[in-house]
Design a protein around this motif. Structure first.
Motif, PDB file in Angstrom:
ATOM      1  N   LEU A 181      49.790  81.187  37.665  1.00  0.00           N
ATOM      2  CA  LEU A 181      49.089  81.673  36.114  1.00  0.00           C
ATOM      3  C   LEU A 181      48.612  82.787  35.865  1.00  0.00           C
ATOM      4  O   LEU A 181      48.667  83.542  34.940  1.00  0.00           O
ATOM      5  CB  LEU A 181      48.398  80.086  35.612  1.00  0.00           C
ATOM      6  CG  LEU A 181      49.370  78.844  35.358  1.00  0.00           C
ATOM      7  CD1 LEU A 181      48.315  77.780  35.296  1.00  0.00           C
ATOM      8  CD2 LEU A 181      50.059  79.086  34.313  1.00  0.00           C
ATOM      9  N   HIS A 182      47.807  83.107  36.986  1.00  0.00           N
ATOM     10  CA  HIS A 182      47.262  84.469  37.192  1.00  0.00           C
ATOM     11  C   HIS A 182      48.387  85.537  36.940  1.00  0.00           C
ATOM     12  O   HIS A 182      48.354  86.327  36.111  1.00  0.00           O
ATOM     13  CB  HIS A 182      46.559  84.531  38.538  1.00  0.00           C
ATOM     14  CG  HIS A 182      46.057  85.935  38.773  1.00  0.00           C
ATOM     15  ND1 HIS A 182      44.873  86.406  39.091  1.00  0.00           N
ATOM     16  CD2 HIS A 182      46.941  86.931  39.356  1.00  0.00           C
ATOM     17  CE1 HIS A 182      44.852  87.678  39.508  1.00  0.00           C
ATOM     18  NE2 HIS A 182      46.079  88.148  39.544  1.00  0.00           N
ATOM     19  N   TYR A 183      49.494  85.348  37.934  1.00  0.00           N
ATOM     20  CA  TYR A 183      50.438  86.348  37.762  1.00  0.00           C
ATOM     21  C   TYR A 183      51.105  86.415  36.224  1.00  0.00           C
ATOM     22  O   TYR A 183      51.475  87.367  35.890  1.00  0.00           O
ATOM     23  CB  TYR A 183      51.764  85.991  38.548  1.00  0.00           C
ATOM     24  CG  TYR A 183      52.756  86.903  38.683  1.00  0.00           C
ATOM     25  CD1 TYR A 183      53.022  87.888  39.244  1.00  0.00           C
ATOM     26  CD2 TYR A 183      53.925  86.218  37.840  1.00  0.00           C
ATOM     27  CE1 TYR A 183      54.035  88.786  39.037  1.00  0.00           C
ATOM     28  CE2 TYR A 183      54.950  87.097  37.850  1.00  0.00           C
ATOM     29  CZ  TYR A 183      55.074  88.083  38.364  1.00  0.00           C
ATOM     30  OH  TYR A 183      56.150  88.944  37.981  1.00  0.00           O
ATOM     31  N   ALA A 184      51.358  85.316  35.813  1.00  0.00           N
ATOM     32  CA  ALA A 184      52.055  85.473  34.524  1.00  0.00           C
ATOM     33  C   ALA A 184      51.230  86.081  33.543  1.00  0.00           C
ATOM     34  O   ALA A 184      52.011  86.730  32.776  1.00  0.00           O
ATOM     35  CB  ALA A 184      52.049  83.875  33.928  1.00  0.00           C
ATOM     36  N   VAL A 185      49.935  86.053  33.564  1.00  0.00           N
ATOM     37  CA  VAL A 185      49.121  86.929  32.425  1.00  0.00           C
ATOM     38  C   VAL A 185      49.363  88.619  32.975  1.00  0.00           C
ATOM     39  O   VAL A 185      49.707  89.351  31.930  1.00  0.00           O
ATOM     40  CB  VAL A 185      47.779  86.512  32.347  1.00  0.00           C
ATOM     41  CG1 VAL A 185      46.878  87.408  31.658  1.00  0.00           C
ATOM     42  CG2 VAL A 185      47.690  84.833  31.992  1.00  0.00           C
ATOM     43  N   VAL A 186      49.084  88.702  34.272  1.00  0.00           N
ATOM     44  CA  VAL A 186      48.904  90.142  34.731  1.00  0.00           C
ATOM     45  C   VAL A 186      50.575  90.688  34.632  1.00  0.00           C
ATOM     46  O   VAL A 186      50.510  91.781  34.298  1.00  0.00           O
ATOM     47  CB  VAL A 186      48.547  90.021  36.061  1.00  0.00           C
ATOM     48  CG1 VAL A 186      48.722  91.613  36.812  1.00  0.00           C
ATOM     49  CG2 VAL A 186      46.961  89.698  36.305  1.00  0.00           C
ATOM     50  N   ALA A 187      51.376  89.907  34.603  1.00  0.00           N
ATOM     51  CA  ALA A 187      52.823  90.571  34.609  1.00  0.00           C
ATOM     52  C   ALA A 187      53.002  91.227  33.251  1.00  0.00           C
ATOM     53  O   ALA A 187      53.780  92.251  33.169  1.00  0.00           O
ATOM     54  CB  ALA A 187      53.750  89.574  34.909  1.00  0.00           C
ATOM     55  N   GLY A 188      52.426  90.536  32.159  1.00  0.00           N
ATOM     56  CA  GLY A 188      52.531  91.189  30.842  1.00  0.00           C
ATOM     57  C   GLY A 188      51.900  92.288  30.815  1.00  0.00           C
ATOM     58  O   GLY A 188      52.242  93.201  30.265  1.00  0.00           O
ATOM     59  N   GLY A 189      50.692  92.562  31.411  1.00  0.00           N
ATOM     60  CA  GLY A 189      50.168  93.903  31.567  1.00  0.00           C
ATOM     61  C   GLY A 189      51.005  95.046  32.450  1.00  0.00           C
ATOM     62  O   GLY A 189      51.080  96.188  32.008  1.00  0.00           O
ATOM     63  N   ILE A 190      51.615  94.666  33.428  1.00  0.00           N
ATOM     64  CA  ILE A 190      52.358  95.374  34.476  1.00  0.00           C
ATOM     65  C   ILE A 190      53.647  95.751  33.571  1.00  0.00           C
ATOM     66  O   ILE A 190      53.909  97.078  33.668  1.00  0.00           O
ATOM     67  CB  ILE A 190      52.810  94.642  35.729  1.00  0.00           C
ATOM     68  CG1 ILE A 190      51.663  94.459  36.656  1.00  0.00           C
ATOM     69  CG2 ILE A 190      53.709  95.351  36.469  1.00  0.00           C
ATOM     70  CD1 ILE A 190      51.968  93.367  37.501  1.00  0.00           C
ATOM     71  N   ILE A 191      54.256  94.996  32.837  1.00  0.00           N
ATOM     72  CA  ILE A 191      55.410  95.446  31.932  1.00  0.00           C
ATOM     73  C   ILE A 191      55.219  96.379  30.971  1.00  0.00           C
ATOM     74  O   ILE A 191      56.234  97.185  30.621  1.00  0.00           O
ATOM     75  CB  ILE A 191      55.941  93.960  31.388  1.00  0.00           C
ATOM     76  CG1 ILE A 191      56.560  93.186  32.643  1.00  0.00           C
ATOM     77  CG2 ILE A 191      57.201  94.392  30.384  1.00  0.00           C
ATOM     78  CD1 ILE A 191      57.281  91.834  31.918  1.00  0.00           C
ATOM     79  N   THR A 192      53.955  96.250  30.436  1.00  0.00           N
ATOM     80  CA  THR A 192      53.594  97.338  29.328  1.00  0.00           C
ATOM     81  C   THR A 192      52.752  98.343  29.910  1.00  0.00           C
ATOM     82  O   THR A 192      52.197  98.943  29.033  1.00  0.00           O
ATOM     83  CB  THR A 192      52.576  96.464  28.236  1.00  0.00           C
ATOM     84  OG1 THR A 192      51.512  95.744  28.773  1.00  0.00           O
ATOM     85  CG2 THR A 192      53.284  95.336  27.602  1.00  0.00           C
ATOM     86  N   ASP A 193      52.648  98.552  31.148  1.00  0.00           N
ATOM     87  CA  ASP A 193      52.219  99.850  31.722  1.00  0.00           C
ATOM     88  C   ASP A 193      50.408  99.733  31.466  1.00  0.00           C
ATOM     89  O   ASP A 193      50.176 101.114  31.235  1.00  0.00           O
ATOM     90  CB  ASP A 193      52.865 100.927  31.585  1.00  0.00           C
ATOM     91  CG  ASP A 193      52.588 101.940  32.576  1.00  0.00           C
ATOM     92  OD1 ASP A 193      52.258 101.979  33.483  1.00  0.00           O
ATOM     93  OD2 ASP A 193      52.816 103.311  32.065  1.00  0.00           O
ATOM     94  N   GLN A 194      50.033  98.797  31.710  1.00  0.00           N
ATOM     95  CA  GLN A 194      48.371  99.035  31.561  1.00  0.00           C
ATOM     96  C   GLN A 194      47.572  99.405  32.771  1.00  0.00           C
ATOM     97  O   GLN A 194      47.990  99.568  33.774  1.00  0.00           O
ATOM     98  CB  GLN A 194      47.900  97.532  31.073  1.00  0.00           C
ATOM     99  CG  GLN A 194      48.557  97.043  29.870  1.00  0.00           C
ATOM    100  CD  GLN A 194      48.562  97.709  28.605  1.00  0.00           C
ATOM    101  OE1 GLN A 194      47.371  98.162  28.460  1.00  0.00           O
ATOM    102  NE2 GLN A 194      49.486  97.786  28.008  1.00  0.00           N
TER     103      GLN A 194
END
Length: 291
Positions: A181-194
């Motif tokens: 679940l941690h990864y699921a949220v962070v993945a959205g940030g990785i995909i949008t290059d945060q």
């Protein structure tokens, strides 16, 4: 405007149904993998990723959908293996016979293996930038592997013969359930290059949300029904599992759930302040916890 969970879930289901059969060569294996993936489920993990992408201003492209749904493949692998006779020996999952009950333990094991490896294929074989794909693959490997979910499962097995304190139980759950679940949220940030600061803030929300999810699951094993949960209930106590109700009682577990949710909501506010964007879309996920 973030899509509703119903809309995101439909998009995830449609993508899985259309694309999973394309990557499997053996008929029985295909049936087994498809059986568990398409058996239902809340799809919380991929929809968390997609909602996070949208809240950060990104678009749900086919490449983003492929990367997000890869997490559901990996999550389903973990459920298949967790249900095996050598693990929890469960006979019911998502309201249906578990994979090994239908296909046998051998094929079920291979179906889990296939979903695990296919998840990384979907992350790396798409049109996202190479840097993004590499970052997602590395982060998911850490979350799912021997320093994450697998370690949590091992701690859970060994813990059946121990009485864990609250800090130990919290640590177990952070790995066993919280890591994905941690990864699921962070993945959205990785995909949008945060940047790293925003990724840490996303991780903070994901960590608290993941803890709340496991506490809620522990509570529902005591308070829920088979119809509600789609799996056997009341097993944790009989198998001497370390759970929040077992350690703290039902009221104490509820207090810990409310505390985890309060921390998640504070993390949600922190994200909004940091990014100057609305994270109201997370309200849909927080509304999941109803007793």
């Amino acid at each position: 405007m973030v899509d509703s969970l119903t809309s995101l879930k439909k998009q995830v289901n449609d993508y899985l149904a259309a694309n999973l059969p394309k990557n499997i060569d053996q008929k029985t294996l295909s049936q087994s993998m498809n059986y568990s993936v398409m058996a239902g489920g809340k799809r919380l993990r991929p929809t968390l990723t997609l909602a996070t992408v949208e809240m950060l201003g990104g678009q749900v492209t086919p490449a983003v959908m492929r990367a997000a749904t890869a997490l559901e493949l990996l999550h389903t692998y973990s459920l298949i293996h967790d249900d095996l006779p050598a693990m929890d020996n469960d006979n019911l999952r998502r309201g249906k016979p578990t994979n090994h009950c239908k296909f046998g333990a051998g094929i079920a094991t291979l179906a889990g293996d296939g979903l695990l490896t296919l998840a990384f294929q979907w992350i790396t074989e798409n049109d996202l930038p190479a840097k993004t794909r590499a970052h997602l693959a590395l982060t998911l490997a850490k979350a799912a592997g021997p320093a994450g979910m697998v370690a949590g499962q091992a701690r859970d097995i060994e813990g059946e013969h121990e009485h864990l304190n609250l800090d130990q139980l919290r640590y177990l759950h952070r790995e066993k359930t919280g890591a994905l679940l941690h990864y699921a949220v962070v993945a959205g940030g990785i995909i949008t290059d945060q940047d790293e600061e925003i990724l840490r803030a996303l991780a903070d929300f994901g960590n608290h949300y993941g803890l709340a999810f496991q506490i809620y699951d522990d509570l529902m094993d005591v308070l829920g029904t088979v119809a509600q949960m789609g799996k056997a209930v009341g097993k944790d106590a009989g198998e001497h599992k370390n759970t929040y109700p077992g350690l703290l009682g039902i009221d104490g577990a509820k207090d810990q759930l409310h505390l985890a949710l309060a921390h998640a909501r504070q993390a949600q506010k922190n994200l909004a302040q940091l990014t100057r964007k609305s994270f109201a879309g997370y309200d849909q996920f927080l509304a999941y916890f109803k007793l």
